[in-house]
Design a protein around this motif. Structure first.
Motif, PDB file in Angstrom:
ATOM      1  N   PHE A   7       0.678  -1.214  -0.046  1.00  0.00           N
ATOM      2  CA  PHE A   7       0.024  -0.132  -0.068  1.00  0.00           C
ATOM      3  C   PHE A   7       0.824   1.234   0.023  1.00  0.00           C
ATOM      4  CE2 PHE A   7      -2.504  -3.302   2.256  1.00  0.00           C
ATOM      5  CZ  PHE A   7      -3.641  -3.066   1.504  1.00  0.00           C
ATOM      6  N   ALA A   8       0.562   2.082  -0.831  1.00  0.00           N
ATOM      7  CA  ALA A   8       1.307   3.332  -0.631  1.00  0.00           C
ATOM      8  C   ALA A   8       0.394   4.680  -0.556  1.00  0.00           C
ATOM      9  CB  ALA A   8       1.700   3.617  -2.279  1.00  0.00           C
ATOM     10  N   ARG A   9       0.745   5.564   0.465  1.00  0.00           N
ATOM     11  CA  ARG A   9      -0.262   6.431   0.716  1.00  0.00           C
ATOM     12  C   ARG A   9      -0.853   7.394  -0.429  1.00  0.00           C
ATOM     13  NH1 ARG A   9      -3.451   9.251   0.419  1.00  0.00           N
ATOM     14  NH2 ARG A   9      -4.102  10.939   1.563  1.00  0.00           N
ATOM     15  N   ASP A  10      -0.196   7.524  -1.432  1.00  0.00           N
ATOM     16  CA  ASP A  10      -0.632   8.268  -2.730  1.00  0.00           C
ATOM     17  C   ASP A  10      -1.328   7.281  -3.831  1.00  0.00           C
ATOM     18  OD1 ASP A  10       1.869   6.815  -3.473  1.00  0.00           O
ATOM     19  OD2 ASP A  10       2.500   8.650  -4.526  1.00  0.00           O
ATOM     20  N   GLU A  30      -4.035   9.343 -11.888  1.00  0.00           N
ATOM     21  CA  GLU A  30      -3.178   9.551 -10.695  1.00  0.00           C
ATOM     22  C   GLU A  30      -2.202   8.489 -10.733  1.00  0.00           C
ATOM     23  OE1 GLU A  30      -3.225  12.167  -8.277  1.00  0.00           O
ATOM     24  OE2 GLU A  30      -4.924  12.948  -9.902  1.00  0.00           O
ATOM     25  N   LEU A  31      -2.466   7.302 -10.711  1.00  0.00           N
ATOM     26  CA  LEU A  31      -1.348   6.485 -10.860  1.00  0.00           C
ATOM     27  C   LEU A  31      -0.160   6.814 -12.023  1.00  0.00           C
ATOM     28  CD1 LEU A  31      -3.398   3.067 -10.531  1.00  0.00           C
ATOM     29  CD2 LEU A  31      -2.041   4.246  -8.619  1.00  0.00           C
ATOM     30  N   VAL A  37       2.201   3.069 -12.910  1.00  0.00           N
ATOM     31  CA  VAL A  37       1.627   2.471 -14.367  1.00  0.00           C
ATOM     32  C   VAL A  37       2.243   3.203 -15.553  1.00  0.00           C
ATOM     33  CG1 VAL A  37      -0.370   1.729 -13.024  1.00  0.00           C
ATOM     34  CG2 VAL A  37      -0.544   3.766 -14.300  1.00  0.00           C
ATOM     35  N   LYS A  38       2.125   2.276 -16.763  1.00  0.00           N
ATOM     36  CA  LYS A  38       2.474   3.053 -17.877  1.00  0.00           C
ATOM     37  C   LYS A  38       1.259   3.395 -18.606  1.00  0.00           C
ATOM     38  CE  LYS A  38       6.058  -0.775 -17.989  1.00  0.00           C
ATOM     39  NZ  LYS A  38       6.424  -1.860 -18.362  1.00  0.00           N
ATOM     40  N   LEU A 113      -2.085  -4.039  -8.853  1.00  0.00           N
ATOM     41  CA  LEU A 113      -1.033  -3.603  -9.745  1.00  0.00           C
ATOM     42  C   LEU A 113       0.157  -4.580  -9.519  1.00  0.00           C
ATOM     43  CD1 LEU A 113      -0.650   0.359  -9.285  1.00  0.00           C
ATOM     44  CD2 LEU A 113      -1.936  -1.110 -10.983  1.00  0.00           C
ATOM     45  N   ASP A 114       0.660  -5.325 -10.336  1.00  0.00           N
ATOM     46  CA  ASP A 114       1.638  -6.297 -10.396  1.00  0.00           C
ATOM     47  C   ASP A 114       2.579  -6.322 -11.584  1.00  0.00           C
ATOM     48  OD1 ASP A 114       3.528  -8.464  -9.778  1.00  0.00           O
ATOM     49  OD2 ASP A 114       1.965  -8.900  -7.988  1.00  0.00           O
ATOM     50  N   THR A 115       3.725  -6.155 -11.414  1.00  0.00           N
ATOM     51  CA  THR A 115       4.654  -6.285 -12.362  1.00  0.00           C
ATOM     52  C   THR A 115       5.020  -7.533 -13.135  1.00  0.00           C
ATOM     53  OG1 THR A 115       6.565  -6.429 -10.932  1.00  0.00           O
ATOM     54  CG2 THR A 115       5.929  -4.112 -11.871  1.00  0.00           C
TER      55      THR A 115
END
Length: 159
Positions: A7-10, A30-31, A37-38, A113-115
């Motif tokens: 988790f990221a605050r932003d 926003e991402l 993200v791309k 989201l996963d790379t």
């Protein structure tokens, strides 16, 4: 993986949009701005959601819980592994993951989201475990929060 790494605050959002595509577009904007993200992420997550719906009924978790959705797409469109919570001010229609023809009014998203190509399965499993193990009252609280900081702190403590 610790909660502070998934988790990221932003990446905690409150959306006032009322359609699936607009919620995904606002979240994507926003991402993308923050480098998570791309540029081709949005088209792929919308297409995937239309072809492979991610809405989930929460009836088995508690009678007073809103439905959720867990949108995601392939890792090639993602720069960082995260779970992105999105609280919806208005119910948004998503099709059911289990019964794709069934429409569900959703009030909360866990965007994955996963790379890695198979990484979403692990993140999905973590979300499902969290939902199954968290008491109904605590889930009600989470799904009713309308402040990103409150959602973030809750998930850091409980996820």
């Amino acid at each position: 993986m610790t909660n502070s790494k998934i988790f990221a605050r932003d990446t905690i959002f409150i959306s006032n949009q009322d359609t699936q595509d607009l919620v995904l577009k606002d979240t994507y904007d926003e991402l993308l701005k923050n480098g998570y993200v791309k540029g081709n992420f949005l088209g792929h997550i919308i297409e995937r959601e239309h072809n492979f719906p991610t809405g989930l009924s929460t009836k088995t978790l508690g009678k007073n819980l809103p439905n959720i959705a867990i949108p995601h797409t392939e890792g090639e469109f993602v720069n960082k592994r995260l779970i992105v919570p999105v609280s919806l001010k208005n119910p948004v229609v998503f099709n059911n993951m289990i019964k794709p023809q069934e429409k569900l009014e959703v009030k909360f998203l866990f965007m994955l989201l996963d790379t890695h190509p198979d990484g979403q399965a692990e993140l999905l499993s973590q979300v499902m475990d969290f939902l199954a193990k968290t008491p109904e009252k605590e889930l009600q609280n989470l799904f009713s929060f309308k402040d990103p900081d409150t959602i973030y702190e809750f998930l850091l403590q409980k996820f």
